[in-house]
Design an enzyme around this catalytic site. Structure first.
Site, short mmCIF file in Angstrom:
data_model
loop_
_atom_site.label_atom_id
_atom_site.label_comp_id
_atom_site.label_asym_id
_atom_site.label_seq_id
_atom_site.Cartn_x
_atom_site.Cartn_y
_atom_site.Cartn_z
N ASP A 132 42.34 -11.98 -28.82
CA ASP A 132 42.80 -11.53 -30.14
C ASP A 132 41.87 -10.40 -30.59
OD1 ASP A 132 43.66 -11.23 -32.75
OD2 ASP A 132 43.49 -13.34 -33.28
N ASP A 151 46.72 -5.94 -35.68
CA ASP A 151 46.20 -7.27 -35.37
C ASP A 151 47.20 -7.89 -34.39
OD1 ASP A 151 45.14 -9.78 -35.35
OD2 ASP A 151 45.32 -10.15 -37.50
N HIS A 172 49.69 -13.41 -41.88
CA HIS A 172 49.17 -12.89 -43.15
C HIS A 172 49.58 -11.44 -43.37
CE1 HIS A 172 46.10 -11.03 -40.49
NE2 HIS A 172 46.20 -12.17 -39.83
N HIS A 178 43.23 -9.78 -44.21
CA HIS A 178 44.05 -10.82 -44.87
C HIS A 178 44.19 -10.39 -46.32
CE1 HIS A 178 43.68 -14.32 -41.87
NE2 HIS A 178 43.16 -13.26 -41.29
N GLU A 200 51.75 -14.33 -36.50
CA GLU A 200 51.07 -15.01 -35.40
C GLU A 200 51.37 -16.49 -35.46
OE1 GLU A 200 46.72 -15.05 -35.66
OE2 GLU A 200 46.85 -14.46 -37.76
N GLU A 221 50.66 -12.90 -31.16
CA GLU A 221 50.66 -12.26 -32.48
C GLU A 221 51.06 -10.79 -32.37
OE1 GLU A 221 47.46 -11.66 -36.11
OE2 GLU A 221 46.69 -11.88 -34.08
#
Length: 329
Positions: free
Chosen positions: A102, A113, A182, A190, A215, A310
């Protein structure tokens, strides 16, 4: 709003799209290389340092204008998130490990992300398939005006339709209920809205021009994570004002953090890399003063296995763009 007006908004935001797409291209290039490169027997430090070096080079790292958005997560097995090795960590990747890679890139704070799960033993294939399918379901369900709880409900339904057999025992793949996607804002990973991965009651709606990390995490364990192990991930509190600090070393460390990371997440290895020494007490003081937040590894029960996929999406007025999508996933 007419189609013409929607297209006009798209044209107005072209610079934002361009930055996010460039950051995504660097992510794709880096992960493509790493998927071929990572092999059992390598240390986790070696894996992370190689990935970060390639990512820095590909994105054209430049201060806070372009670079890595957060540390490389390489959480193993029952650990689902927020593990990256600290200096001296001798952990070696094993053939039977389930490793979540990640990592994030950004250009001018437009964060990508995006994560995938790496395994060498095919016995985990159904676990990975379940989570990949669940993430894609979440991406399909997402959209302007969609209530967040609807996305979570669809994700859960798909993930729980899978089973995985490990060492003669069959497990239903369950979404980790206290982990979620998020919303993302410039320099803020976030940014206030959470996308659940189980059925819930949050009727908050997704809105036009919002970026989201969609994700999902699947587990063979309790499907609930707790903080465990040594902390490596830290991030400056986005809303913190001026806090008077007593320790000179804390002030000095905060200056280094402000200059190199701003409000982006960082890890202890990155402080080492900048030549910082004996900073743990100063870092603890910044955490105690709520200037910096600590994000310890998040783990399910020992002996369980967790997987993650994700993507970063953008809800444009004219379409939903899955910015980090590649040929791989």
């Amino acid at each position: 709003m007419s189609n013409e007006e929607k297209k006009a908004i798209d044209r107005m935001n072209e610079d934002i799209y361009k930055e996010a797409r460039l950051a995504a291209e660097a992510h794709r290039h880096t992960r493509q290389y790493m998927k071929e490169y990572i092999k059992p027997g390598m240390t986790m430090i070696e894996i992370c340092e190689t990935l970060e070096a390639i990512s820095r080079k590909t994105i054209g790292e430049s201060g806070l204008e372009a670079g890595l958005a957060f540390p490389t997560g390489c959480s193993l097995n029952h650990c689902a998130a927020h593990y990256t090795p600290n200096a001296g960590d001798t952990t070696v990747l094993q053939y039977d490990d389930v490793c979540k890679i990640d990592f994030g890139t950004h250009i001018n704070g437009r964060i990508i992300d995006c994560a995938f799960t790496l395994t060498f033993n095919e016995k985990y294939d159904e676990l990975l398939k379940a989570v990949k399918d669940a993430t894609n379901t979440g991406i399909k369900a997402a959209g302007i005006d969609v209530p967040l709880c609807e996305v979570g409900e669809q994700i859960q339904e798909v993930m729980e339709s899978y089973e995985v057999e490990l060492n003669g025992k069959t497990y239903q793949v369950k979404p980790i209920r206290n982990l979620n996607g998020h919303s993302i804002s410039p320099y803020q990973i976030h940014s206030g809205k959470t996308v659940p991965i189980v059925k819930g009651h949050d009727a908050t709606r997704m809105e036009e021009m919002e970026f989201y990390a969609i994700e999902t995490f699947g587990s063979t364990g309790k499907a609930y994570v707790n903080e465990d192990m040594d902390c490596s991930h830290y991030m400056k509190n986005f809303d913190v004002g001026h806090v008077p600090l007593r320790l000179a070393k804390s002030k000095q460390l905060l200056n280094v953090i402000n200059k190199n990371f701003g409000t982006l997440a960082f890890c202890r290895r990155w402080l080492d890399r900048l030549g910082q020494e004996k900073y743990l007490l100063a870092l603890k003081s910044l955490v105690d003063n709520n200037v910096i937040d600590a994000y310890p590894p998040l783990c399910d029960i020992k002996g369980s296995y967790t997987a993650q996929y994700e993507h970063t999406i953008l809800l444009r007025p004219t379409c939903k763009e899955v910015i980090s999508r590649g040929n791989d996933y």
